[in-house]
Design a protein around this motif. Structure first.
Motif, PDB file in Angstrom:
ATOM      1  N   SER A 142      -2.587  10.483 -10.003  1.00 11.41           N
ATOM      2  CA  SER A 142      -1.949  11.593 -10.702  1.00 11.41           C
ATOM      3  C   SER A 142      -2.359  12.939 -10.124  1.00 11.41           C
ATOM      4  O   SER A 142      -1.543  13.856 -10.016  1.00 11.41           O
ATOM      5  CB  SER A 142      -2.295  11.545 -12.197  1.00 11.41           C
ATOM      6  OG  SER A 142      -1.854  10.343 -12.778  1.00 11.41           O
ATOM      7  N   VAL A 143      -3.626  13.072  -9.764  1.00  5.39           N
ATOM      8  CA  VAL A 143      -4.129  14.353  -9.256  1.00  5.39           C
ATOM      9  C   VAL A 143      -3.767  14.549  -7.788  1.00  5.39           C
ATOM     10  O   VAL A 143      -3.282  15.608  -7.378  1.00  5.39           O
ATOM     11  CB  VAL A 143      -5.657  14.453  -9.435  1.00  5.39           C
ATOM     12  CG1 VAL A 143      -6.190  15.724  -8.792  1.00  5.39           C
ATOM     13  CG2 VAL A 143      -6.018  14.414 -10.912  1.00  5.39           C
ATOM     14  N   ALA A 144      -3.996  13.527  -6.968  1.00  3.53           N
ATOM     15  CA  ALA A 144      -3.805  13.650  -5.513  1.00  3.53           C
ATOM     16  C   ALA A 144      -2.391  13.321  -5.067  1.00  3.53           C
ATOM     17  O   ALA A 144      -1.970  13.730  -3.991  1.00  3.53           O
ATOM     18  CB  ALA A 144      -4.795  12.751  -4.781  1.00  3.53           C
ATOM     19  N   GLY A 145      -1.636  12.598  -5.880  1.00  2.17           N
ATOM     20  CA  GLY A 145      -0.248  12.292  -5.527  1.00  2.17           C
ATOM     21  C   GLY A 145      -0.083  10.984  -4.781  1.00  2.17           C
ATOM     22  O   GLY A 145      -1.050  10.371  -4.329  1.00  2.17           O
ATOM     23  N   PHE A 146       1.186  10.569  -4.650  1.00  6.69           N
ATOM     24  CA  PHE A 146       1.461   9.317  -3.958  1.00  6.69           C
ATOM     25  C   PHE A 146       1.119   9.424  -2.469  1.00  6.69           C
ATOM     26  O   PHE A 146       1.214  10.514  -1.892  1.00  6.69           O
ATOM     27  CB  PHE A 146       2.915   8.854  -4.118  1.00  6.69           C
ATOM     28  CG  PHE A 146       3.946   9.879  -4.449  1.00  6.69           C
ATOM     29  CD1 PHE A 146       4.711   9.758  -5.595  1.00  6.69           C
ATOM     30  CD2 PHE A 146       4.196  10.963  -3.607  1.00  6.69           C
ATOM     31  CE1 PHE A 146       5.694  10.694  -5.890  1.00  6.69           C
ATOM     32  CE2 PHE A 146       5.179  11.903  -3.901  1.00  6.69           C
ATOM     33  CZ  PHE A 146       5.916  11.770  -5.052  1.00  6.69           C
ATOM     34  N   PRO A 147       0.720   8.285  -1.857  1.00  5.15           N
ATOM     35  CA  PRO A 147       0.681   6.912  -2.386  1.00  5.15           C
ATOM     36  C   PRO A 147      -0.707   6.471  -2.849  1.00  5.15           C
ATOM     37  O   PRO A 147      -1.052   5.305  -2.787  1.00  5.15           O
ATOM     38  CB  PRO A 147       1.101   6.091  -1.171  1.00  5.15           C
ATOM     39  CG  PRO A 147       0.453   6.813  -0.021  1.00  5.15           C
ATOM     40  CD  PRO A 147       0.506   8.275  -0.380  1.00  5.15           C
ATOM     41  N   LEU A 148      -1.542   7.429  -3.293  1.00  4.49           N
ATOM     42  CA  LEU A 148      -2.925   7.084  -3.648  1.00  4.49           C
ATOM     43  C   LEU A 148      -3.015   6.126  -4.826  1.00  4.49           C
ATOM     44  O   LEU A 148      -3.895   5.267  -4.871  1.00  4.49           O
ATOM     45  CB  LEU A 148      -3.723   8.354  -3.961  1.00  4.49           C
ATOM     46  CG  LEU A 148      -4.478   8.990  -2.789  1.00  4.49           C
ATOM     47  CD1 LEU A 148      -5.562   8.062  -2.290  1.00  4.49           C
ATOM     48  CD2 LEU A 148      -3.551   9.344  -1.650  1.00  4.49           C
ATOM     49  N   GLY A 149      -2.092   6.250  -5.795  1.00  2.74           N
ATOM     50  CA  GLY A 149      -2.108   5.351  -6.938  1.00  2.74           C
ATOM     51  C   GLY A 149      -1.880   3.911  -6.531  1.00  2.74           C
ATOM     52  O   GLY A 149      -2.594   2.997  -6.965  1.00  2.74           O
ATOM     53  N   ALA A 150      -0.885   3.697  -5.662  1.00  6.07           N
ATOM     54  CA  ALA A 150      -0.587   2.342  -5.174  1.00  6.07           C
ATOM     55  C   ALA A 150      -1.736   1.811  -4.327  1.00  6.07           C
ATOM     56  O   ALA A 150      -2.076   0.624  -4.403  1.00  6.07           O
ATOM     57  CB  ALA A 150       0.702   2.351  -4.365  1.00  6.07           C
ATOM     58  N   LYS A 151      -2.336   2.656  -3.533  1.00  6.64           N
ATOM     59  CA  LYS A 151      -3.450   2.245  -2.673  1.00  6.64           C
ATOM     60  C   LYS A 151      -4.631   1.765  -3.515  1.00  6.64           C
ATOM     61  O   LYS A 151      -5.172   0.675  -3.285  1.00  6.64           O
ATOM     62  CB  LYS A 151      -3.894   3.409  -1.785  1.00  6.64           C
ATOM     63  CG  LYS A 151      -5.067   3.096  -0.852  1.00  6.64           C
ATOM     64  CD  LYS A 151      -5.402   4.310   0.007  1.00  6.64           C
ATOM     65  CE  LYS A 151      -6.498   3.984   1.025  1.00  6.64           C
ATOM     66  NZ  LYS A 151      -7.794   3.675   0.417  1.00  6.64           N
ATOM     67  N   MET A 152      -5.017   2.561  -4.506  1.00  7.10           N
ATOM     68  CA  MET A 152      -6.178   2.185  -5.323  1.00  7.10           C
ATOM     69  C   MET A 152      -5.906   0.964  -6.176  1.00  7.10           C
ATOM     70  O   MET A 152      -6.763   0.091  -6.320  1.00  7.10           O
ATOM     71  CB  MET A 152      -6.596   3.368  -6.206  1.00  7.10           C
ATOM     72  CG  MET A 152      -7.418   4.406  -5.467  1.00  7.10           C
ATOM     73  SD  MET A 152      -8.321   5.486  -6.598  1.00  7.10           S
ATOM     74  CE  MET A 152      -9.497   4.337  -7.327  1.00  7.10           C
ATOM     75  N   ALA A 153      -4.702   0.870  -6.751  1.00  6.25           N
ATOM     76  CA  ALA A 153      -4.366  -0.292  -7.580  1.00  6.25           C
ATOM     77  C   ALA A 153      -4.401  -1.569  -6.756  1.00  6.25           C
ATOM     78  O   ALA A 153      -4.895  -2.616  -7.212  1.00  6.25           O
ATOM     79  CB  ALA A 153      -2.999  -0.104  -8.223  1.00  6.25           C
ATOM     80  N   SER A 154      -3.893  -1.494  -5.526  1.00 10.24           N
ATOM     81  CA  SER A 154      -3.897  -2.664  -4.636  1.00 10.24           C
ATOM     82  C   SER A 154      -5.318  -3.090  -4.306  1.00 10.24           C
ATOM     83  O   SER A 154      -5.633  -4.292  -4.296  1.00 10.24           O
ATOM     84  CB  SER A 154      -3.134  -2.336  -3.342  1.00 10.24           C
ATOM     85  OG  SER A 154      -1.796  -2.012  -3.613  1.00 10.24           O
ATOM     86  N   GLU A 155      -6.176  -2.123  -4.055  1.00  9.90           N
ATOM     87  CA  GLU A 155      -7.562  -2.443  -3.705  1.00  9.90           C
ATOM     88  C   GLU A 155      -8.358  -2.950  -4.909  1.00  9.90           C
ATOM     89  O   GLU A 155      -9.238  -3.803  -4.768  1.00  9.90           O
ATOM     90  CB  GLU A 155      -8.223  -1.211  -3.090  1.00  9.90           C
ATOM     91  CG  GLU A 155      -7.647  -0.869  -1.704  1.00  9.90           C
ATOM     92  CD  GLU A 155      -8.078   0.483  -1.198  1.00  9.90           C
ATOM     93  OE1 GLU A 155      -8.633   1.273  -1.994  1.00  9.90           O
ATOM     94  OE2 GLU A 155      -7.859   0.768  -0.001  1.00  9.90           O
ATOM     95  N   LEU A 156      -8.036  -2.440  -6.090  1.00  7.72           N
ATOM     96  CA  LEU A 156      -8.684  -2.955  -7.296  1.00  7.72           C
ATOM     97  C   LEU A 156      -8.255  -4.392  -7.575  1.00  7.72           C
ATOM     98  O   LEU A 156      -9.035  -5.203  -8.090  1.00  7.72           O
ATOM     99  CB  LEU A 156      -8.353  -2.055  -8.495  1.00  7.72           C
ATOM    100  CG  LEU A 156      -9.009  -0.671  -8.495  1.00  7.72           C
ATOM    101  CD1 LEU A 156      -8.418   0.201  -9.606  1.00  7.72           C
ATOM    102  CD2 LEU A 156     -10.523  -0.788  -8.665  1.00  7.72           C
ATOM    103  N   TYR A 157      -7.004  -4.720  -7.214  1.00  8.19           N
ATOM    104  CA  TYR A 157      -6.527  -6.097  -7.384  1.00  8.19           C
ATOM    105  C   TYR A 157      -7.234  -7.038  -6.418  1.00  8.19           C
ATOM    106  O   TYR A 157      -7.731  -8.102  -6.822  1.00  8.19           O
ATOM    107  CB  TYR A 157      -5.015  -6.156  -7.171  1.00  8.19           C
ATOM    108  CG  TYR A 157      -4.472  -7.559  -7.053  1.00  8.19           C
ATOM    109  CD1 TYR A 157      -4.580  -8.464  -8.107  1.00  8.19           C
ATOM    110  CD2 TYR A 157      -3.849  -7.986  -5.878  1.00  8.19           C
ATOM    111  CE1 TYR A 157      -4.091  -9.758  -7.990  1.00  8.19           C
ATOM    112  CE2 TYR A 157      -3.351  -9.265  -5.765  1.00  8.19           C
ATOM    113  CZ  TYR A 157      -3.480 -10.153  -6.811  1.00  8.19           C
ATOM    114  OH  TYR A 157      -3.001 -11.433  -6.698  1.00  8.19           O
ATOM    115  N   THR A 158      -7.293  -6.664  -5.145  1.00 11.54           N
ATOM    116  CA  THR A 158      -7.956  -7.523  -4.156  1.00 11.54           C
ATOM    117  C   THR A 158      -9.456  -7.608  -4.428  1.00 11.54           C
ATOM    118  O   THR A 158     -10.098  -8.583  -4.047  1.00 11.54           O
ATOM    119  CB  THR A 158      -7.730  -7.002  -2.728  1.00 11.54           C
ATOM    120  OG1 THR A 158      -8.157  -5.638  -2.630  1.00 11.54           O
ATOM    121  CG2 THR A 158      -6.259  -7.083  -2.357  1.00 11.54           C
ATOM    122  N   GLY A 159     -10.001  -6.582  -5.100  1.00  4.42           N
ATOM    123  CA  GLY A 159     -11.421  -6.601  -5.443  1.00  4.42           C
ATOM    124  C   GLY A 159     -11.719  -7.364  -6.717  1.00  4.42           C
ATOM    125  O   GLY A 159     -12.874  -7.452  -7.137  1.00  4.42           O
ATOM    126  N   GLY A 160     -10.686  -7.911  -7.364  1.00  2.00           N
ATOM    127  CA  GLY A 160     -10.890  -8.726  -8.559  1.00  2.00           C
ATOM    128  C   GLY A 160     -11.046  -7.930  -9.831  1.00  2.00           C
ATOM    129  O   GLY A 160     -11.425  -8.489 -10.867  1.00  2.00           O
TER     130      GLY A 160
END
Length: 284
Positions: free
Chosen positions: A65-83
């Motif tokens: 929300s603060v930094a803008g796209f595509p940071l939200g998708a990037k972090m969500a993807s990494e949180l998913y792969t990180g379990g």
């Protein structure tokens, strides 16, 4: 015009997108290693309840929300792969966290393109109302089996984080430049300004809002098209986000569906609440 689009796209990415997003990529790595969002209890409670997301996804939403796209998708993807998140929850958070940055909406869109920071504030409010509504429409029905919080880790490497952020930034610059060029090319084919602005809203958000700001149409129409473009993000943001979604195995189709819903809701909200805008803002 295509060459101009590439140059303008790279300039925009280098001067606007990367300076805001780059540090947040590193902050995102720190969050995954040491994040403890539950400590921010009022914010954590409010956001997770409104959006119906677990605390483990709070960092992705805030950074996106603060930094803008595509940071939200990037972090969500990494949180998913990180379990940290399960698949359905990660797909939802990847979409609703992928928003235009607050400075971009207020300064670049509101103050610069629409010549009114108040209109930027209006668009920002519209965007986040649509995020809340969309998040509640796409609530995860099944119980979140993972959705744990990031576990403290000593694996964080500042050097590796800076390197990865730099590589990601280059990819983002490339996609933005390509879609700027495509939009400029369409300008050769589509001569009518209104259809060109509408088509651009599906392709590249910055060019779309810039074209909309030049239209000789009522400000209500400008805000409706801008609201859709900002919330949907365009195929440019979809392409940027696909780098992370495909790598982690998240559904690009579901991401597109959620973002399209969010864009249409934003356009609807802008149309409904525009008559009340004149109470607070002088509209010429």
């Amino acid at each position: 015009r295509v060459k101009t689009g590439v140059i303008e796209g790279m300039r925009f990415a280098a001067l606007t997108v990367i300076p805001i997003g780059y540090p947040f990529m590193i902050i995102g790595d720190l969050y995954r290693a040491y994040g403890r969002p539950e400590r921010i209890r009022p914010l954590s409670y409010l956001v997770t309840r409104l959006l119906e997301i677990p605390k483990g996804g709070l960092g992705a939403f805030i950074c996106g929300s603060v930094a803008g796209f595509p940071l939200g998708a990037k972090m969500a993807s990494e949180l998913y792969t990180g379990g940290v998140l399960d698949k359905k929850t990660a797909e939802k958070i990847a979409a609703i966290s992928n928003s235009p940055s607050i400075p971009f909406v207020l300064s670049a869109v509101g103050a610069a393109m629409l010549s009114s920071i108040e209109l930027g504030v209006f668009l920002l409010i519209v965007i986040y109302i649509s995020v809340i509504i969309t998040a509640r429409i796409y609530k995860t029905k099944e119980a979140c089996s993972v959705c744990s919080l990031p576990v403290s880790s000593s694996d964080f490497s500042f050097t590796a984080s800076v390197k990865n952020a730099a590589c990601t930034s280059l990819y983002i610059v490339g996609f933005i430049a390509i879609f700027f060029a495509i939009t400029e090319g369409l300008g050769i084919i589509i001569k009518a300004p209104i259809p060109l602005a509408v088509v651009s809203s599906f392709l590249e958000v910055t060019t779309a809002v810039n074209l909309v700001s030049r239209l000789s149409v009522p400000i209500c129409i400008k805000l409706i098209i801008s609201a859709f473009a900002l919330s949907f993000g365009g195929l440019s943001v979809l392409a940027q986000s696909s780098m992370f979604l495909k790598k982690s195995g998240l559904s690009l189709r579901r991401y597109f569906k959620i973002k399209m819903t969010e864009g249409l809701i934003s356009a609807f909200i802008a149309a409904v609440f525009f008559p009340f805008l004149s109470i607070f803002v002088s509209i010429s």
